[in-house]
Motif scaffolding. Structure first.
Motif, PDB file in Angstrom:
ATOM      1  N   PHE A  20     -26.953  40.902 -61.963  1.00  0.00           N
ATOM      2  CA  PHE A  20     -26.983  39.995 -60.819  1.00  0.00           C
ATOM      3  C   PHE A  20     -25.692  40.059 -60.014  1.00  0.00           C
ATOM      4  CE2 PHE A  20     -30.332  38.125 -63.440  1.00  0.00           C
ATOM      5  CZ  PHE A  20     -31.340  38.095 -62.500  1.00  0.00           C
ATOM      6  N   TYR A  22     -23.852  42.753 -59.737  1.00  0.00           N
ATOM      7  CA  TYR A  22     -23.974  44.029 -59.028  1.00  0.00           C
ATOM      8  C   TYR A  22     -24.887  43.893 -57.813  1.00  0.00           C
ATOM      9  CZ  TYR A  22     -24.944  48.966 -58.190  1.00  0.00           C
ATOM     10  OH  TYR A  22     -25.079  50.186 -57.623  1.00  0.00           O
ATOM     11  N   GLY A  23     -25.998  43.216 -57.995  1.00  0.00           N
ATOM     12  CA  GLY A  23     -26.897  42.998 -56.864  1.00  0.00           C
ATOM     13  C   GLY A  23     -26.241  42.183 -55.760  1.00  0.00           C
ATOM     14  N   TYR A  24     -25.476  41.171 -56.131  1.00  0.00           N
ATOM     15  CA  TYR A  24     -24.792  40.347 -55.136  1.00  0.00           C
ATOM     16  C   TYR A  24     -23.740  41.153 -54.392  1.00  0.00           C
ATOM     17  CZ  TYR A  24     -21.853  36.727 -53.151  1.00  0.00           C
ATOM     18  OH  TYR A  24     -21.113  35.964 -52.291  1.00  0.00           O
ATOM     19  N   THR A  26     -23.659  44.328 -53.844  1.00  0.00           N
ATOM     20  CA  THR A  26     -24.264  45.337 -52.976  1.00  0.00           C
ATOM     21  C   THR A  26     -25.179  44.698 -51.928  1.00  0.00           C
ATOM     22  OG1 THR A  26     -26.093  45.674 -54.521  1.00  0.00           O
ATOM     23  CG2 THR A  26     -24.178  47.122 -54.735  1.00  0.00           C
ATOM     24  N   HIS A  27     -25.138  43.379 -51.813  1.00  0.00           N
ATOM     25  CA  HIS A  27     -25.935  42.611 -50.840  1.00  0.00           C
ATOM     26  C   HIS A  27     -27.429  42.854 -51.030  1.00  0.00           C
ATOM     27  CE1 HIS A  27     -22.209  41.543 -48.898  1.00  0.00           C
ATOM     28  NE2 HIS A  27     -21.886  42.828 -48.812  1.00  0.00           N
ATOM     29  N   TRP A  28     -27.831  43.099 -52.266  1.00  0.00           N
ATOM     30  CA  TRP A  28     -29.228  43.299 -52.664  1.00  0.00           C
ATOM     31  C   TRP A  28     -29.902  44.444 -51.897  1.00  0.00           C
ATOM     32  CZ3 TRP A  28     -29.888  40.949 -57.045  1.00  0.00           C
ATOM     33  CH2 TRP A  28     -29.183  39.778 -57.306  1.00  0.00           C
ATOM     34  N   THR A  29     -29.107  45.429 -51.476  1.00  0.00           N
ATOM     35  CA  THR A  29     -29.676  46.589 -50.783  1.00  0.00           C
ATOM     36  C   THR A  29     -29.833  47.787 -51.706  1.00  0.00           C
ATOM     37  OG1 THR A  29     -27.476  47.298 -50.070  1.00  0.00           O
ATOM     38  CG2 THR A  29     -28.740  45.891 -48.564  1.00  0.00           C
ATOM     39  N   GLU A  30     -29.183  47.782 -52.837  1.00  0.00           N
ATOM     40  CA  GLU A  30     -29.230  48.912 -53.769  1.00  0.00           C
ATOM     41  C   GLU A  30     -30.007  48.469 -54.998  1.00  0.00           C
ATOM     42  OE1 GLU A  30     -27.783  50.393 -56.803  1.00  0.00           O
ATOM     43  OE2 GLU A  30     -28.788  52.120 -55.982  1.00  0.00           O
ATOM     44  N   TRP A  31     -31.329  48.628 -54.973  1.00  0.00           N
ATOM     45  CA  TRP A  31     -32.196  48.089 -56.009  1.00  0.00           C
ATOM     46  C   TRP A  31     -32.219  48.942 -57.262  1.00  0.00           C
ATOM     47  CZ3 TRP A  31     -33.922  43.337 -56.077  1.00  0.00           C
ATOM     48  CH2 TRP A  31     -33.968  42.644 -54.878  1.00  0.00           C
ATOM     49  N   THR A  34     -29.392  47.842 -59.693  1.00  0.00           N
ATOM     50  CA  THR A  34     -29.668  46.499 -60.216  1.00  0.00           C
ATOM     51  C   THR A  34     -30.781  46.547 -61.258  1.00  0.00           C
ATOM     52  OG1 THR A  34     -29.052  45.611 -58.058  1.00  0.00           O
ATOM     53  CG2 THR A  34     -30.226  44.147 -59.555  1.00  0.00           C
ATOM     54  N   LEU A  35     -31.851  47.256 -60.941  1.00  0.00           N
ATOM     55  CA  LEU A  35     -32.962  47.363 -61.885  1.00  0.00           C
ATOM     56  C   LEU A  35     -32.554  48.130 -63.143  1.00  0.00           C
ATOM     57  CD1 LEU A  35     -35.927  46.779 -62.421  1.00  0.00           C
ATOM     58  CD2 LEU A  35     -36.460  48.949 -61.311  1.00  0.00           C
TER      59      LEU A  35
END
Length: 133
Positions: A20, A22-24, A26-31, A34-35
């Motif tokens: 989470f 990492y997702g934050y 990267t502004h939730w653009t690199e899925w 995160t996955l």
């Protein structure tokens, strides 16, 4: 197995928040990242749970006790097939599958068929007696 299950269990509590974060960042653009980190957290959680359940069922091993002697861990550690050719056939099937992804998709079907044959041969290797290939 108590130590191993705790190490893997704590890994789950580490990787899930990191995913989470990492997702934050990267502004939730690199899925994909995160996955991937979330899946690693799930994987170490499953391994930790399995080791915890197995440790409760099997009991204390010599490696878990401070007063254990070296000879207590001696003996057979499992059943392995030292003369089996099926792992090599399965490796060739995997190589054919990856070659098919790179060169031509039709080769992947050949690798898949060879993988099925190799897995069935490896599973049923000892069903007709020792070393009955």
């Amino acid at each position: 197995m108590k130590i191993e299950s705790r190490i893997f269990g704590l890994g789950a509590f580490f990787f899930v928040p990191v995913a989470f974060i990492y997702g934050y960042l990267t502004h939730w653009t690199e899925w994909v990242g995160t996955l991937a980190v979330l899946l690693v957290g799930g994987l170490v959680g499953m391994i930790g749970a399995y080791l915890g359940f197995t440790g409760r069922r099997v009991g204390m091993r010599p490696e878990d006790r401070n007063d254990a002697e070296i000879h207590e861990g001696a003996g057979e550690q499992g059943h392995f097939s030292p003369w089996s050719w099926w792992p090599m056939v399965l490796g060739l099937a995997c190589a054919a599958g990856f070659l098919g992804l790179a060169m031509g998709f039709w080769i992947t079907f050949i690798g898949g068929g060879l993988a099925v044959v190799a897995l069935v041969g490896w599973v049923y290797e000892y069903s007709r007696g020792d070393h009955a290939h």
